[in-house]
Design an enzyme around this catalytic site. Structure first.
Site, PDB file in Angstrom:
ATOM      1  N   HIS A  13       0.846  -1.198   0.000  1.00 10.01           N
ATOM      2  CA  HIS A  13       0.000   0.000   0.000  1.00 10.01           C
ATOM      3  C   HIS A  13       0.884   1.252   0.000  1.00 10.01           C
ATOM      4  O   HIS A  13       0.634   2.208  -0.728  1.00 10.01           O
ATOM      5  CB  HIS A  13      -0.898   0.043   1.250  1.00 10.01           C
ATOM      6  CG  HIS A  13      -1.902  -1.071   1.343  1.00 10.01           C
ATOM      7  ND1 HIS A  13      -2.070  -1.825   2.480  1.00 10.01           N
ATOM      8  CD2 HIS A  13      -2.791  -1.555   0.451  1.00 10.01           C
ATOM      9  CE1 HIS A  13      -3.030  -2.724   2.284  1.00 10.01           C
ATOM     10  NE2 HIS A  13      -3.482  -2.583   1.059  1.00 10.01           N
ATOM     11  N   ARG A  68      -3.232  -6.177  -8.566  1.00  5.09           N
ATOM     12  CA  ARG A  68      -2.063  -7.049  -8.479  1.00  5.09           C
ATOM     13  C   ARG A  68      -2.135  -8.206  -9.464  1.00  5.09           C
ATOM     14  O   ARG A  68      -1.305  -8.339 -10.342  1.00  5.09           O
ATOM     15  CB  ARG A  68      -1.936  -7.625  -7.049  1.00  5.09           C
ATOM     16  CG  ARG A  68      -1.569  -6.612  -6.003  1.00  5.09           C
ATOM     17  CD  ARG A  68      -1.882  -7.139  -4.626  1.00  5.09           C
ATOM     18  NE  ARG A  68      -3.291  -7.543  -4.558  1.00  5.09           N
ATOM     19  CZ  ARG A  68      -3.920  -7.906  -3.462  1.00  5.09           C
ATOM     20  NH1 ARG A  68      -3.274  -7.975  -2.330  1.00  5.09           N
ATOM     21  NH2 ARG A  68      -5.191  -8.235  -3.480  1.00  5.09           N
ATOM     22  N   LYS A 104     -15.713  -7.063   5.244  1.00  4.38           N
ATOM     23  CA  LYS A 104     -14.803  -8.046   5.816  1.00  4.38           C
ATOM     24  C   LYS A 104     -14.827  -7.873   7.341  1.00  4.38           C
ATOM     25  O   LYS A 104     -15.027  -6.778   7.837  1.00  4.38           O
ATOM     26  CB  LYS A 104     -13.375  -7.788   5.322  1.00  4.38           C
ATOM     27  CG  LYS A 104     -13.271  -7.857   3.808  1.00  4.38           C
ATOM     28  CD  LYS A 104     -11.922  -7.367   3.331  1.00  4.38           C
ATOM     29  CE  LYS A 104     -11.844  -7.399   1.817  1.00  4.38           C
ATOM     30  NZ  LYS A 104     -10.684  -6.692   1.290  1.00  4.38           N
TER      31      LYS A 104
HETATM   32  O1  PNS Z   1      -9.564  -2.923   0.665  1.00  2.42           O
HETATM   33  P1  PNS Z   1     -10.909  -3.326   0.133  1.00  2.42           P
HETATM   34  O2  PNS Z   1     -11.666  -4.097   1.199  1.00  2.42           O
HETATM   35  O3  PNS Z   1     -10.817  -4.083  -1.148  1.00  2.42           O
HETATM   36  O4  PNS Z   1     -11.710  -1.955  -0.143  1.00  2.42           O
HETATM   37  C1  PNS Z   1     -13.060  -1.974  -0.506  1.00  2.42           C
HETATM   38  C2  PNS Z   1     -13.637  -0.522  -0.572  1.00  2.42           C
HETATM   39  C3  PNS Z   1     -13.459   0.175   0.748  1.00  2.42           C
HETATM   40  C4  PNS Z   1     -12.936   0.234  -1.660  1.00  2.42           C
HETATM   41  C5  PNS Z   1     -15.154  -0.653  -0.948  1.00  2.42           C
HETATM   42  O5  PNS Z   1     -15.766  -1.571  -0.099  1.00  2.42           O
HETATM   43  C6  PNS Z   1     -15.887   0.692  -0.853  1.00  2.42           C
HETATM   44  O6  PNS Z   1     -15.708   1.558  -1.690  1.00  2.42           O
HETATM   45  N1  PNS Z   1     -16.734   0.867   0.204  1.00  2.42           N
HETATM   46  C7  PNS Z   1     -17.472   2.076   0.448  1.00  2.42           C
HETATM   47  C8  PNS Z   1     -18.977   1.891   0.187  1.00  2.42           C
HETATM   48  C9  PNS Z   1     -19.288   2.058  -1.268  1.00  2.42           C
HETATM   49  O7  PNS Z   1     -19.111   3.095  -1.864  1.00  2.42           O
HETATM   50  N2  PNS Z   1     -19.780   0.959  -1.864  1.00  2.42           N
HETATM   51  C10 PNS Z   1     -20.087   0.885  -3.283  1.00  2.42           C
HETATM   52  C11 PNS Z   1     -18.846   0.438  -4.063  1.00  2.42           C
HETATM   53  S1  PNS Z   1     -19.261   0.038  -5.714  1.00  2.42           S
END
Ligand code: PNS
Length: 159
Positions: A17, A91, A42
């Site tokens: 990251h 990745r 998660k």
């Molecule tokens: O590290 P991750 O778990 O892959 O990140 C996922 C994340 C935080 C990017 C995704 O869950 C997110 O954007 N959550 C916020 C809620 C939202 O906007 N949901 C619609 C996404 S299409």
């Protein structure tokens, strides 16, 4: 100002990251907000506060970045921050389907925000927070994968 949000669960923040943020903040964007999601689907090992603190510690000495927690829709949060770009790491092939679905949905929700993907530096291509947790839990050495504070925090969690 060319502003990006880099959202994630960051449970915990890894050197992969950090590498991505460093490249994005020094070469591409004027400002990168590292947005730590509150309610991830998660089950996180670290609390939101812990994930934010560990991301901050991991990003010390990198300029034009800010670590902030968020909840709600990412596109709405990005809009509030004046960000036009959602930055994500890509990745391996198996990341693609999930990322493609999310970026398509985000585009539907807000057509003014683009998703941009960076591939990892070679040495981090295999790295993931889940693998780091598994290794730490089994007593393996994670010092090349995470910053010292994250390593200590993992040791505390799994001791
Ligand atoms: O590290 P991750 O778990 O892959 O990140 C996922 C994340 C935080 C990017 C995704 O869950 C997110 O954007 N959550 C916020 C809620 C939202 O906007 N949901 C619609 C996404 S299409």
């Amino acid at each position: 100002m060319n502003i990006a949000v880099y959202p994630g669960t960051f449970d915990p923040f890894t050197n992969g990251h950090r590498d991505l943020v460093q490249r994005a903040a020094s070469n591409i964007f004027d400002k990168v907000y590292i947005c730590v999601v509150e309610n991830s689907n998660k089950n996180t090992v670290f609390s939101l506060e812990e994930r934010v603190v560990l991301a901050k510690k991991s990003l010390e000495n990198i300029k034009n970045i800010e670590v902030i927690p968020f909840s709600g829709l990412l596109v709405d949060f990005a809009t509030k921050l004046n960000a036009k770009v959602i930055l994500r790491g890509l990745r391996v092939v198996s990341d693609f389907e999930y990322e493609f679905q999310m970026s398509s949905m985000n585009k539907k929700l807000n057509n003014n925000i683009e998703s941009i993907f960076l591939t990892p530096s070679e040495s981090y291509a295999f790295l993931s927070s889940s693998l780091v947790k598994e290794i730490a839990q089994l007593g393996g050495d994670v010092s090349t994968f995470v910053n010292e504070d994250v390593k200590k925090a993992l040791e505390r969690k799994y001791k």
